[in-house]
Design a protein around this motif. Structure first.
Motif, short mmCIF file in Angstrom:
data_model
loop_
_atom_site.label_atom_id
_atom_site.label_comp_id
_atom_site.label_asym_id
_atom_site.label_seq_id
_atom_site.Cartn_x
_atom_site.Cartn_y
_atom_site.Cartn_z
N LYS A 116 -12.98 -21.27 10.04
CA LYS A 116 -12.44 -20.28 10.98
C LYS A 116 -11.73 -19.14 10.26
O LYS A 116 -11.88 -17.98 10.62
CB LYS A 116 -11.54 -20.96 12.01
N CYS A 139 -13.38 -15.15 9.95
CA CYS A 139 -12.59 -13.99 10.38
C CYS A 139 -12.32 -13.03 9.22
O CYS A 139 -12.35 -11.81 9.41
CB CYS A 139 -11.28 -14.45 11.04
N GLU A 142 -13.64 -20.99 19.18
CA GLU A 142 -12.47 -20.55 19.94
C GLU A 142 -11.56 -19.68 19.07
O GLU A 142 -11.06 -18.64 19.50
CB GLU A 142 -11.69 -21.79 20.41
N PHE A 143 -11.32 -20.13 17.84
CA PHE A 143 -10.47 -19.37 16.91
C PHE A 143 -11.07 -17.99 16.65
O PHE A 143 -10.37 -16.97 16.70
CB PHE A 143 -10.31 -20.14 15.60
N ALA A 180 -13.19 -16.28 18.50
CA ALA A 180 -13.15 -15.46 19.70
C ALA A 180 -11.78 -14.79 19.86
O ALA A 180 -11.69 -13.66 20.34
CB ALA A 180 -13.48 -16.30 20.94
N LYS A 181 -10.73 -15.47 19.43
CA LYS A 181 -9.37 -14.92 19.55
C LYS A 181 -8.99 -14.00 18.40
O LYS A 181 -8.23 -13.06 18.58
CB LYS A 181 -8.35 -16.06 19.61
N HIS A 182 -9.51 -14.26 17.19
CA HIS A 182 -8.99 -13.57 16.01
C HIS A 182 -9.95 -12.63 15.29
O HIS A 182 -9.51 -11.81 14.48
CB HIS A 182 -8.45 -14.60 15.01
#
Length: 177
Positions: free
Chosen positions: A115, A119, A150-151, A153-155
């Motif tokens: 993750k 990113c 999920e990580f 999608a957020k970061h």
């Protein structure tokens, strides 16, 4: 509004199957790739460039659960070469399939926490879009296993599409992929 002549760059994070191991892609990675070809690229193969990122996760102790004795520095070099070769064989599936359908692509391997590395690579490469597979875990399983999708999608610093496995692709243990 001016139309860009550069192809749309789509980064797809891929990993090996936890069921079959290297060089087989995970169900989620394969599904994300196939979905991207079918729903985004379609017949416009010259309008896109696919960027495949595989993140190898070193074990906490760094020995990949092997029952071996390491007696020289060369033994560790051989281990690193073997891991890189395994990652290249995984990427070979995605690159070959892309070329077979006429889509240009690039592929590379990094090591670390998937993750975080994904990113970081999004920030460095600046793709137009990130596509990641998703196992579709329930809330209880996500707490214990966590999800890369999920990580990201957020970061991630670009739009992210997460692609779930189809129900008929889900193994008996949904954590497996």
């Amino acid at each position: 509004m001016e139309i860009e002549s550069e192809p749309t760059r789509i980064m797809i994070a891929v990993n090996e199957s936890s069921i079959k191991g290297y060089p087989h892609p995970s169900i989620s990675s394969k599904r994300a790739f196939e979905w991207t070809l079918q729903k985004i690229v379609r017949s416009n193969t010259s309008g896109f460039k696919l960027l495949f990122l595989h993140v190898q996760v070193p074990d906490e102790d760094g020995f990949d659960d092997m029952d071996s004795i390491y007696a020289s520095p060369d033994d560790f070099k051989n281990l690193a070469r073997r891991d890189k070769a395994r990652g290249l064989r995984l990427l070979e599936y995605f690159v070959k399939t892309s070329h077979d359908v006429g889509v240009t692509c690039g592929a590379w391997i990094k090591r670390g926490d998937p993750k975080e590395v994904i990113c970081h690579e999004v920030k460095r490469i600046q793709p137009d879009l990130l596509v990641v597979g998703c196992r579709g875990l329930g809330p209880f399983q996500r707490v214990f296993v966590g999800t890369v999708s999920e990580f990201c999608a957020k970061h991630a610093e670009c739009p992210v599409i997460t692609i779930k496995r189809r129900p008929d692709e889900t193994p008996q243990d949904p954590v497996e992929d």
